[in-house]
Scaffold this motif. Structure first.
Motif, PDB file in Angstrom:
ATOM      1  N   ARG A 149       0.832  -1.197   0.000  1.00  0.00           N
ATOM      2  CA  ARG A 149       0.000   0.000   0.000  1.00  0.00           C
ATOM      3  C   ARG A 149       0.873   1.258   0.000  1.00  0.00           C
ATOM      4  N   LEU A 150       0.667   2.103  -0.981  1.00  0.00           N
ATOM      5  CA  LEU A 150       1.467   3.313  -1.105  1.00  0.00           C
ATOM      6  C   LEU A 150       0.931   4.402  -0.179  1.00  0.00           C
ATOM      7  N   ALA A 151       1.857   5.211   0.322  1.00  0.00           N
ATOM      8  CA  ALA A 151       1.490   6.284   1.244  1.00  0.00           C
ATOM      9  C   ALA A 151       0.916   7.466   0.475  1.00  0.00           C
ATOM     10  N   THR A 152      -0.004   8.180   1.123  1.00  0.00           N
ATOM     11  CA  THR A 152      -0.554   9.419   0.587  1.00  0.00           C
ATOM     12  C   THR A 152      -0.630  10.420   1.740  1.00  0.00           C
ATOM     13  N   ALA A 153      -1.057  11.632   1.425  1.00  0.00           N
ATOM     14  CA  ALA A 153      -1.187  12.651   2.464  1.00  0.00           C
ATOM     15  C   ALA A 153      -2.303  12.314   3.447  1.00  0.00           C
ATOM     16  N   THR A 154      -3.184  11.398   3.073  1.00  0.00           N
ATOM     17  CA  THR A 154      -4.291  11.017   3.962  1.00  0.00           C
ATOM     18  C   THR A 154      -4.200   9.577   4.447  1.00  0.00           C
ATOM     19  N   SER A 155      -3.220   8.822   3.959  1.00  0.00           N
ATOM     20  CA  SER A 155      -3.050   7.433   4.373  1.00  0.00           C
ATOM     21  C   SER A 155      -1.564   7.173   4.593  1.00  0.00           C
ATOM     22  N   ALA A 156      -1.162   7.097   5.851  1.00  0.00           N
ATOM     23  CA  ALA A 156       0.255   6.952   6.189  1.00  0.00           C
ATOM     24  C   ALA A 156       0.830   5.628   5.683  1.00  0.00           C
ATOM     25  N   GLY A 157       2.100   5.664   5.319  1.00  0.00           N
ATOM     26  CA  GLY A 157       2.760   4.448   4.851  1.00  0.00           C
ATOM     27  C   GLY A 157       3.141   3.517   5.987  1.00  0.00           C
ATOM     28  N   ILE A 158       3.529   4.102   7.110  1.00  0.00           N
ATOM     29  CA  ILE A 158       3.965   3.300   8.249  1.00  0.00           C
ATOM     30  C   ILE A 158       2.984   3.497   9.402  1.00  0.00           C
ATOM     31  N   PRO A 159       2.408   2.398   9.930  1.00  0.00           N
ATOM     32  CA  PRO A 159       2.857   1.012   9.779  1.00  0.00           C
ATOM     33  C   PRO A 159       2.180   0.205   8.670  1.00  0.00           C
ATOM     34  N   ASN A 160       1.376   0.793   7.805  1.00  0.00           N
ATOM     35  CA  ASN A 160       0.707   0.005   6.765  1.00  0.00           C
ATOM     36  C   ASN A 160       1.689  -0.836   5.953  1.00  0.00           C
ATOM     37  N   GLN A 161       2.812  -0.232   5.554  1.00  0.00           N
ATOM     38  CA  GLN A 161       3.734  -0.916   4.651  1.00  0.00           C
ATOM     39  C   GLN A 161       4.503  -2.031   5.339  1.00  0.00           C
ATOM     40  N   THR A 162       4.887  -1.820   6.601  1.00  0.00           N
ATOM     41  CA  THR A 162       5.516  -2.914   7.341  1.00  0.00           C
ATOM     42  C   THR A 162       4.481  -3.996   7.657  1.00  0.00           C
ATOM     43  N   ASP A 163       3.242  -3.596   7.896  1.00  0.00           N
ATOM     44  CA  ASP A 163       2.174  -4.590   8.085  1.00  0.00           C
ATOM     45  C   ASP A 163       2.008  -5.443   6.829  1.00  0.00           C
ATOM     46  N   ASP A 164       2.149  -4.816   5.659  1.00  0.00           N
ATOM     47  CA  ASP A 164       2.010  -5.559   4.406  1.00  0.00           C
ATOM     48  C   ASP A 164       3.109  -6.611   4.258  1.00  0.00           C
TER      49      ASP A 164
ATOM     50  N   HIS B 180      14.552   0.513   3.185  1.00  0.00           N
ATOM     51  CA  HIS B 180      14.186   1.057   4.501  1.00  0.00           C
ATOM     52  C   HIS B 180      13.122   0.191   5.163  1.00  0.00           C
ATOM     53  N   LEU B 181      12.078  -0.172   4.419  1.00  0.00           N
ATOM     54  CA  LEU B 181      11.009  -1.004   4.971  1.00  0.00           C
ATOM     55  C   LEU B 181      11.526  -2.389   5.342  1.00  0.00           C
ATOM     56  N   SER B 182      12.449  -2.924   4.548  1.00  0.00           N
ATOM     57  CA  SER B 182      13.040  -4.232   4.856  1.00  0.00           C
ATOM     58  C   SER B 182      13.762  -4.196   6.187  1.00  0.00           C
ATOM     59  N   MET B 183      14.584  -3.156   6.389  1.00  0.00           N
ATOM     60  CA  MET B 183      15.322  -3.038   7.645  1.00  0.00           C
ATOM     61  C   MET B 183      14.379  -2.788   8.816  1.00  0.00           C
ATOM     62  N   LEU B 184      13.422  -1.878   8.629  1.00  0.00           N
ATOM     63  CA  LEU B 184      12.515  -1.538   9.719  1.00  0.00           C
ATOM     64  C   LEU B 184      11.720  -2.761  10.160  1.00  0.00           C
ATOM     65  N   TYR B 185      11.239  -3.533   9.193  1.00  0.00           N
ATOM     66  CA  TYR B 185      10.486  -4.736   9.546  1.00  0.00           C
ATOM     67  C   TYR B 185      11.394  -5.733  10.269  1.00  0.00           C
ATOM     68  N   ALA B 186      12.569  -5.973   9.721  1.00  0.00           N
ATOM     69  CA  ALA B 186      13.468  -6.984  10.289  1.00  0.00           C
ATOM     70  C   ALA B 186      13.925  -6.622  11.690  1.00  0.00           C
TER      71      ALA B 186
END
Length: 287
Positions: A105-120, A148-154
């Motif tokens: 899920r891509l981030a937008t000004a109304t939908s944050a990327g984190i934690p959505n992207q790490t959740d994905d 960045h997401l790979s490291m943050l998740y790991a």
């Protein structure tokens, strides 16, 4: 030079084979290497939660490790197709591994990327475990925002220690680094990338979303690759990451390539990286 020339020919052949085999479930890469492929498989309920899956065609009882490939694009852009050909090159080097190249899920000004992207990432891992019917070890490989997401998740979301290793390609490791604040889209990172509801009290959003904030002695081994002329991710990000990994005695290797942010997958940088990944993972298997 000859080796690079031969590799370039092989890469072109892979592209031709991929294009000609797009409608086939079996993808043949030569030299007895073939994979069963499934494209745009839904691993979640959101239309952006899809992946391309490649499973070695050779029958074996061995439970294979999985490369989870995570694209870049500044957290609010990009697509898995940008890493398709690099994934195919990796498949030639690792014909006994499974590969999953994901969208998130891509981030937008109304939908944050984190934690959505790490959740994905976590959702994709659960999906693959269910599909494969065993619990494989995962190697997270991403470039730029995907790294960045790979490291943050790991480092932060890997409580069950499912991540065997991280391959960090030109990824930001510290979002509060003054050098990274020169990034042209930094205002979006600071204001919209992170959901404030996910951030612990008295912790800044950028600190929460910085992979280095979560490194400990048990963190996943990490191989990093940075460009010495990168105008987006400065080498200060490499130095900060290395210092924290060293302080916590985490197994890691770091390499620099000659070029900018988008030059990591160009010859000879791509071949060098793939060889280093292979060596790094062999060393981990011996431990």
């Amino acid at each position: 030079m000859l080796r690079n020339y031969v590799f370039s020919i092989i890469k072109c052949l892979v592209i031709v084979l991929f294009i000609s085999g797009c409608k086939e479930k079996k993808l043949t890469l030569g030299k007895g290497i073939s994979f069963e492929k499934e494209e745009n498989v839904r691993y979640g309920n959101n239309p952006e939660q899809v992946l391309d899956l490649y499973i070695p065609h050779q029958e074996t009882s061995e439970k294979k490790d999985v490369f989870l490939i995570i694209h870049g694009g500044g957290w609010r852009g990009g697509n898995k197709t940008e890493l398709t050909f690099f994934t195919l090159s990796m498949m030639q080097k690792f014909p006994d591994h499974i590969f999953a190249n994901i969208n998130y899920r891509l981030a937008t000004a109304t939908s944050a990327g984190i934690p959505n992207q790490t959740d994905d990432i976590g959702t994709a891992i659960k999906y693959l475990e269910q599909k494969l019917k065993y619990n494989p070890r995962f190697i997270l490989l991403g470039n730029s925002a995907g790294a960045h997401l790979s490291m943050l998740y790991a480092y932060h979301f890997n409580a069950q220690k499912k991540i065997k290793a991280v391959v960090n390609i030109v990824g930001p490791s510290d979002l509060s680094d003054p050098g990274f604040e020169k990034y042209q889209d930094y205002s979006f990172v600071k204001n919209y990338l992170i959901d404030p509801k996910a951030v612990p009290t008295k912790m800044s959003k950028t600190l929460f979303a910085s992979p280095v904030s979560w490194i400990e002695s048990a963190s996943a081994p990490t191989l990093s690759y940075y460009g010495n002329r990168d105008q987006i991710i400065p080498l200060s990000q490499k130095r900060i990451l290395d210092s924290v990994l060293i302080r916590n005695k985490v197994i890691h290797e770091t390499y620099e390539f000659d070029g900018g942010h988008l030059d990591w997958d160009k010859a000879p940088n791509d071949l060098f990286l793939i060889d280093k990944i292979a060596t790094f993972l062999r060393q981990l298997d011996k431990k």
